[in-house]
Design a protein around this motif. Structure first.
Motif, PDB file in Angstrom:
ATOM      1  N   PHE A 137       0.832  -1.201   0.000  1.00 22.06           N
ATOM      2  CA  PHE A 137       0.000   0.000   0.000  1.00 22.06           C
ATOM      3  C   PHE A 137       0.874   1.261   0.000  1.00 22.06           C
ATOM      4  CE2 PHE A 137      -2.347  -3.479   1.822  1.00 22.06           C
ATOM      5  CZ  PHE A 137      -3.589  -3.377   1.214  1.00 22.06           C
ATOM      6  N   GLY A 138       2.083   1.114  -0.522  1.00 17.91           N
ATOM      7  CA  GLY A 138       3.008   2.237  -0.548  1.00 17.91           C
ATOM      8  C   GLY A 138       2.567   3.340  -1.493  1.00 17.91           C
ATOM      9  N   HIS A 142       7.108   6.674  -0.706  1.00  9.86           N
ATOM     10  CA  HIS A 142       7.745   5.721   0.195  1.00  9.86           C
ATOM     11  C   HIS A 142       6.991   4.392   0.183  1.00  9.86           C
ATOM     12  CE1 HIS A 142       4.487   7.504   2.444  1.00  9.86           C
ATOM     13  NE2 HIS A 142       5.145   8.624   2.583  1.00  9.86           N
ATOM     14  N   PRO A 143       7.680   3.310   0.554  1.00  6.71           N
ATOM     15  CA  PRO A 143       7.052   1.973   0.505  1.00  6.71           C
ATOM     16  C   PRO A 143       6.213   1.652   1.739  1.00  6.71           C
ATOM     17  CG  PRO A 143       9.352   1.755   1.120  1.00  6.71           C
ATOM     18  CD  PRO A 143       9.121   3.226   0.848  1.00  6.71           C
ATOM     19  N   THR A 173      16.248   4.599   9.900  1.00  6.24           N
ATOM     20  CA  THR A 173      15.476   5.287   8.865  1.00  6.24           C
ATOM     21  C   THR A 173      15.395   4.498   7.558  1.00  6.24           C
ATOM     22  OG1 THR A 173      17.449   6.496   8.134  1.00  6.24           O
ATOM     23  CG2 THR A 173      16.049   7.560   9.796  1.00  6.24           C
ATOM     24  N   ASP A 174      16.057   3.348   7.485  1.00  2.00           N
ATOM     25  CA  ASP A 174      16.107   2.606   6.220  1.00  2.00           C
ATOM     26  C   ASP A 174      15.271   1.331   6.256  1.00  2.00           C
ATOM     27  OD1 ASP A 174      17.655   1.169   7.970  1.00  2.00           O
ATOM     28  OD2 ASP A 174      19.390   0.976   6.642  1.00  2.00           O
ATOM     29  N   ALA A 175      14.300   1.266   7.153  1.00  2.00           N
ATOM     30  CA  ALA A 175      13.398   0.116   7.238  1.00  2.00           C
ATOM     31  C   ALA A 175      12.034   0.615   7.687  1.00  2.00           C
ATOM     32  CB  ALA A 175      13.932  -0.931   8.212  1.00  2.00           C
ATOM     33  N   ALA A 176      11.001  -0.150   7.343  1.00  2.00           N
ATOM     34  CA  ALA A 176       9.645   0.235   7.742  1.00  2.00           C
ATOM     35  C   ALA A 176       9.244  -0.382   9.072  1.00  2.00           C
ATOM     36  CB  ALA A 176       8.644  -0.164   6.662  1.00  2.00           C
TER      37      ALA A 176
END
Length: 261
Positions: A137-138, A142-143, A173-176
């Motif tokens: 649902f990005g 952003h993803p 900051t580089d992962a959801a």
């Protein structure tokens, strides 16, 4: 009710009691959902656990306006989840289902839970799977989805979701989504969204009650470092609101009142 704001556009809405606060937040929540979905648009919402998270959802269910929402247009997520069995009372999703989700006409595919323990995925795999689900649902930016409303609780230590003070997760900051081990607050294993996901929300609503939260609220409003006080780093793209009761507001300066909000 009084409302207060800071130069950073963080607003504080004060109600006398936790019960009055839950009712007020629920009413505002339904207003936002109605505005978002009235033309058929999807609304993504991030929920929180804890006593106030449940109280707001129960108040939402009690509110007659809940019947006016097309719940098929609402997708529910969680800012964090305890990596426990699906029927464990500590599980945020279970609390949310009992308070609201099991009582409204929301399609099951709109309810995006973190995997539970004992169902085949490790903690790391559960975090990766949640990040992958978010990516479905990005947006073009952003993803992950941009939540119409992101609810957050705040601990006495200033933590939000499962982002605790002075731990590495709060700076990622580089992962959801991330696995959390040895959580300062039990249960020890959790999955949490990261700051970039939370702060991509249109509205971040932090709901906190009780005198034990007054210090954390004061620090968050004073601009403390988010690594020391994660709540200080929560910021919605359109609005950031701290919904608090009078006990939690005891250290908020009265000269910050903005009666126009």
């Amino acid at each position: 009710m009084s409302t207060q704001t800071t130069s950073a556009e963080k607003r504080v809405v004060v109600e006398a009691t936790p019960e009055a606060l839950a009712t007020s937040v629920a009413d505002r929540f339904l207003t936002r959902l109605r505005a978002r979905t009235r033309n058929g648009r999807i609304a993504h919402v991030a929920l929180t656990g804890g006593s106030m998270g449940g109280a707001v959802l129960r108040a939402t269910l009690r509110n007659p306006r809940s019947a006016q929402i097309d719940w098929s247009l609402v997708h529910f997520w969680w800012g964090d989840e305890r990596f426990v069995a699906r029927d464990d009372a500590d599980r945020n999703a279970l609390q949310s289902r009992e308070a609201l989700l099991d009582h409204i006409a929301v399609p099951e595919e709109n309810v995006h839970e973190v995997a539970a323990s004992g169902e085949g995925l490790t903690l790391d795999e559960a975090a990766a799977a949640y990040a992958a689900e978010l990516a479905r649902f990005g947006t073009s930016e952003h993803p992950w989805p941009s939540f119409a409303v992101c609810f957050l609780g705040v601990g006495p230590d200033g933590h939000i979701a499962s982002l605790f003070p002075d731990r590495t997760e709060v700076t990622v900051t580089d992962a959801a989504a991330l696995p959390v081990r040895d959580s300062p607050k039990p249960p020890p294993e959790r999955v949490t969204l990261t700051r970039p996901v939370l702060n991509a929300s249109k509205r971040v609503w932090l709901v906190l009650t009780g005198a034990d939260k007054a210090s954390a609220l004061g620090l968050a409003l004073a601009g403390a470092s988010y690594t020391n006080v994660p709540a200080a780093g929560a910021k919605g793209r359109k609005r950031t609101v701290f919904f608090v009761d009078e006990a939690a507001a005891s250290e908020v300066s009265p000269d910050l009142i903005d009666p126009a909000y």
